[in-house]
Each structure stands twice: as C-alpha cells, then as structure tokens.
Design a protein around this motif. Structure first.
Motif, PDB file in Angstrom:
ATOM      1  N   ALA A   1       0.842  -1.198   0.000  1.00 35.24           N
ATOM      2  CA  ALA A   1       0.000   0.000   0.000  1.00 35.24           C
ATOM      3  C   ALA A   1       0.877   1.248   0.000  1.00 35.24           C
ATOM      4  O   ALA A   1       1.858   1.319   0.750  1.00 35.24           O
ATOM      5  N   PRO A   2       0.545   2.227  -0.831  1.00 32.71           N
ATOM      6  CA  PRO A   2       1.337   3.473  -0.830  1.00 32.71           C
ATOM      7  C   PRO A   2       1.121   4.250   0.464  1.00 32.71           C
ATOM      8  O   PRO A   2       0.119   4.065   1.160  1.00 32.71           O
ATOM      9  N   GLU A   3       2.078   5.100   0.788  1.00 28.29           N
ATOM     10  CA  GLU A   3       1.946   5.914   1.988  1.00 28.29           C
ATOM     11  C   GLU A   3       0.821   6.934   1.810  1.00 28.29           C
ATOM     12  O   GLU A   3       0.642   7.501   0.730  1.00 28.29           O
ATOM     13  N   LEU A   4       0.073   7.145   2.906  1.00 27.26           N
ATOM     14  CA  LEU A   4      -1.028   8.095   2.866  1.00 27.26           C
ATOM     15  C   LEU A   4      -0.500   9.511   3.068  1.00 27.26           C
ATOM     16  O   LEU A   4       0.283   9.774   3.986  1.00 27.26           O
ATOM     17  N   GLY A   5      -0.935  10.410   2.217  1.00 25.18           N
ATOM     18  CA  GLY A   5      -0.563  11.801   2.377  1.00 25.18           C
ATOM     19  C   GLY A   5      -1.460  12.500   3.381  1.00 25.18           C
ATOM     20  O   GLY A   5      -2.429  11.933   3.889  1.00 25.18           O
ATOM     21  N   ASP A   6      -1.142  13.743   3.684  1.00 26.13           N
ATOM     22  CA  ASP A   6      -1.962  14.540   4.592  1.00 26.13           C
ATOM     23  C   ASP A   6      -3.028  15.244   3.756  1.00 26.13           C
ATOM     24  O   ASP A   6      -2.698  16.116   2.942  1.00 26.13           O
ATOM     25  N   PRO A   7      -4.306  14.895   3.894  1.00 25.14           N
ATOM     26  CA  PRO A   7      -5.337  15.457   3.016  1.00 25.14           C
ATOM     27  C   PRO A   7      -5.598  16.932   3.315  1.00 25.14           C
ATOM     28  O   PRO A   7      -5.462  17.390   4.453  1.00 25.14           O
ATOM     29  N   VAL A   8      -6.004  17.651   2.273  1.00 27.69           N
ATOM     30  CA  VAL A   8      -6.366  19.063   2.446  1.00 27.69           C
ATOM     31  C   VAL A   8      -7.819  19.206   2.907  1.00 27.69           C
ATOM     32  O   VAL A   8      -8.265  20.302   3.219  1.00 27.69           O
ATOM     33  N   GLY A   9      -8.532  18.133   2.927  1.00 31.26           N
ATOM     34  CA  GLY A   9      -9.928  18.127   3.354  1.00 31.26           C
ATOM     35  C   GLY A   9     -10.488  16.737   3.152  1.00 31.26           C
ATOM     36  O   GLY A   9      -9.738  15.787   2.853  1.00 31.26           O
ATOM     37  N   PHE A  10     -11.793  16.599   3.306  1.00 33.44           N
ATOM     38  CA  PHE A  10     -12.424  15.286   3.135  1.00 33.44           C
ATOM     39  C   PHE A  10     -13.644  15.389   2.234  1.00 33.44           C
ATOM     40  O   PHE A  10     -14.379  16.382   2.275  1.00 33.44           O
ATOM     41  N   LEU A  11     -13.810  14.367   1.426  1.00 35.97           N
ATOM     42  CA  LEU A  11     -15.001  14.210   0.605  1.00 35.97           C
ATOM     43  C   LEU A  11     -15.989  13.365   1.403  1.00 35.97           C
ATOM     44  O   LEU A  11     -15.763  12.171   1.607  1.00 35.97           O
ATOM     45  N   GLY A  12     -17.052  13.988   1.876  1.00 39.43           N
ATOM     46  CA  GLY A  12     -18.057  13.251   2.638  1.00 39.43           C
ATOM     47  C   GLY A  12     -18.982  12.497   1.710  1.00 39.43           C
ATOM     48  O   GLY A  12     -19.445  13.031   0.699  1.00 39.43           O
ATOM     49  N   VAL A  13     -19.268  11.220   2.036  1.00 40.82           N
ATOM     50  CA  VAL A  13     -20.113  10.370   1.199  1.00 40.82           C
ATOM     51  C   VAL A  13     -21.265   9.846   2.048  1.00 40.82           C
ATOM     52  O   VAL A  13     -21.046   9.120   3.030  1.00 40.82           O
ATOM     53  N   ASP A  14     -22.481  10.231   1.669  1.00 43.93           N
ATOM     54  CA  ASP A  14     -23.681   9.749   2.342  1.00 43.93           C
ATOM     55  C   ASP A  14     -24.226   8.568   1.560  1.00 43.93           C
ATOM     56  O   ASP A  14     -24.522   8.684   0.363  1.00 43.93           O
TER      57      ASP A  14
END
Length: 383
Positions: free
Chosen positions: A180-193
C-alpha cells in the motif's frame, strides 16, 4: 494489503472431470472431518489436524490437500462460533440457534477448495497452471484474464489460490500481496452519504442514483416469486440460470461508484469520510414492505470497495458516527427532525438554510471526517 484476482480456467473435458472429482473428494473429506469435530468438540486447526489427518489421507487425498481440507473445516467452525457469539442465529434457546448448534457443519460437493504452491503452480508467462488432482497432476491448463490481472499476478501473487466451480465454469481466485502506498496529509475530506434512493451522495453535490438498481431488484424479486410459486422443472431451471445475476449487477454498480469517488478524492488531494453503518439493520425499525429494500441494501459491499480502492490510490479514509447527519444543519449545526420534511428536502428551522438532504448529510460527514482525522493524528503525534 491482500487482493484477490479471479482468472478463468479453460480445461478440456478430461481435465474438467478430474477437477470435479477432486472437489468432490476434498469436500467428502471435509464433511468427515466436520463430523469428527462435532462429535469430539475438537475444532482448532492443529488439534483437529492431529485427530483426523490420517483418516482424511486414507480417503484419497495427498498431504497438502488433506491439510487444507482440515483447515477449511476449522475455519468454518471458527466462523460459526463468531456468528453464535454475535447473535446472528438468534438468542440462546431459539429454534434457529438450536438447529445450527445441533448438527455438524456441512460442505456441498462443489464447495471451493484452497491450494498452496506445493499442489498448484502458476506458469504466468505461458498463462497456464499445473494442479494436483485425484487423477494425478494436470499440467498446462490454460487460463485467461485481463492485462491488468496478468500484471497483478506477475508482480504480486503470493500464498494460496482457491479452485472454484461456478455456473459450469472453473476459476482460480489467486491471493496477491500488494504494497500500500503511503497516505498523504489530506487538504480536506469528501463526505459520502450512503442511501437507498441515492446509493451515494457526496459533499460536492454529486449524486449516484439507485433507481436503476432498485428497479432491477424489484423486477427480479417478482420474477422469483412467480417462478417459485409455479414450481415446475423449467421454472426451477430458470431460477438456477438467474441465480447470482442480481448480485453481480449490484457489485458492478458498486465498483463503478467506488472508482469514481476515489478518483475524485485523489484528484482533489482529499480523503474520504464514510458513515459507520455497522448494525443498522438491527437498529432500524421499518414497516414490512420496506424491510426487503433495507436488507438488500449493499452498503457494506460499497464501503469495502471504496476502502480497498482508496488504499491502493493512497487516499486517506475515515469512518464517522452517523447519528444526526441527516437531521443536522451543515451551516449552523442545528439538529431537529423538522429539518427533514421529506426524503430529499432539507430546510433548517433555525437559520433557513436549504439543500438537498443527502448533500447536506454529505457535508456533515465531511466535517466529521476532518475532526476524526485531526484527533487521531494528534494522538499519534503525542505518542
């Protein structure tokens, strides 16, 4: 992370007969081991292997297939124990639970059988496999797969492969260990309902409607009812032909949606936030006509598809508390049932903010995802 690659085998008639005899022999041995495990109460892998290994080998299996048949039995009893503990077969003393506890686990004659590299070898460049059978080793059985699957097998195949007979066709499910690639620090989140009317709605306002999938399920349900009521030989033959078609259509739909969501999150350097909907079927109380729709809702499958695709793409993912996401205002955070006058409408009774109800819920989920990410990483930094 572990992924499974499915390839289709192309055996000739003699190889088909040998593979079928092999599955039958392995599952007869598994049934025998299961009866012994039930009678003695020995269900652990090593203790059960010591108990029945000689008996299973005497039924015509070589060493490795015998060991895997026994481990398959031990795994089935471990799953049964977990289901009983979780109450999935009802409370103690219920008829259903007593029926499950009162008999050994059974294996159908064509149940899948795992093979390791000692009894199954891959010639990936030649696109053939060599596999142990009760008629001896079969060599040079061709298989077919997509270019992407071939690359995955070439680079990452590790461990066991399962031999599967489905719909008259033979398949191998190969386990691949993908870094698995390393996770970056996100600039925000995409919320999914996640929902039934709209399968997935994002905080950006993109909606993936579930109308087509619900129509297919409703049509198939009515067709099954008519065929089951008719009960003729041709009706049963058609039921077998239709078996699994709806599940495959739902899986394909979920795969497409998951790919779009992960691609959008990766493009915008954001993570994905989903609701933790575990146990929702036990919590929700619905009228009888709505129960079938709820219990055919494949939210767990869609969540699993999003999860593994996000890991492969290096997209961070979090699960958030689903409470009041559909009743809370994403602008002023006021929570009230009156904010949701119907399925698609959200109108805040406090500040007057109006939005599609699922989009509003997606925005709430995105905000909670940011909080969960910040709290978890603050704890990691402190440690």
């Amino acid at each position: 992370m572990k992924l499974v690659v499915q390839v289709k085998l192309l055996p000739d008639e003699a190889a088909r007969a040998a593979l079928r005899e092999t599955l039958h022999a392995c599952n007869r041995a598994a049934d025998h081991a299961s009866r012994r495990a039930f009678a003695t109460g020995v269900t652990g892998k090593q203790p059960l292997q010591r108990l029945v290994y000689g008996e299973v080998k005497a039924m015509g299996l070589s060493a490795q297939p015998a060991i895997h048949a026994i481990r398959k039995v031990a795994g089935a009893y471990a799953t049964l124990k977990a289901n009983l503990k979780a109450g999935n077969y009802g409370p103690e003393g219920s008829k259903r639970r007593q029926a499950v506890e009162g008999k050994p686990v059974r294996f159908c004659k064509d149940a899948a059988q795992p093979f390791d590299d000692r009894s199954l070898s891959w010639q990936i460049e030649a696109r053939t496999v060599s596999i142990w059978t009760v008629r001896g080793r079969l060599r040079g059985i061709p298989f077919q797969c997509s270019p992407a699957q071939w690359r995955m097998l070439t680079a990452h195949r590790r461990g066991e492969s399962d031999l599967v007979l489905r719909g008259g066709n033979w398949y191998l499910y190969a386990t691949c260990e993908v870094p698995a690639p390393e996770l970056g620090d996100p600039v925000g989140f995409l919320g999914v309902d996640l929902g039934i009317v709209n399968i997935a709605t994002t905080s950006d306002g993109d909606r993936h409607a579930g109308r087509r999938l619900n129509q297919v399920r409703h049509r198939n349900r009515r067709l099954r009812q008519r065929l089951q009521k008719k009960g003729t030989r041709s009706a049963k033959r058609l039921l077998r032909k239709l078996s699994g078609r709806e599940a495959r259509f739902a899986a394909d739909t979920d795969h497409r949606i998951a790919k779009q969501l992960v691609t959008e999150a990766q493009r915008t350097c954001r993570g994905i936030a989903l609701e933790d909907l575990g146990g929702i079927r036990d919590r929700v109380r619905l009228r009888k006509p709505q129960r079938v729709t709820l219990h055919s809702w494949s939210f767990a499958q869609l969540g699993a598809f999003i999860s593994y695709k996000a890991v492969l793409a290096g997209v961070p993912m979090v699960f958030v508390d689903p409470r009041h996401t559909s009743q809370g205002c994403s602008e002023c955070h006021h929570v009230s049932r009156s904010n949701r006058p119907d399925q698609s409408t959200f109108r805040c009774t406090s500040c007057g903010f109006a939005e599609h109800a699922d989009v509003n819920a997606g925005r709430n989920i995105a905000r909670r995802g940011e909080v969960v990410w910040a709290v978890s990483h603050a704890a990691d930094d402190a440690a």
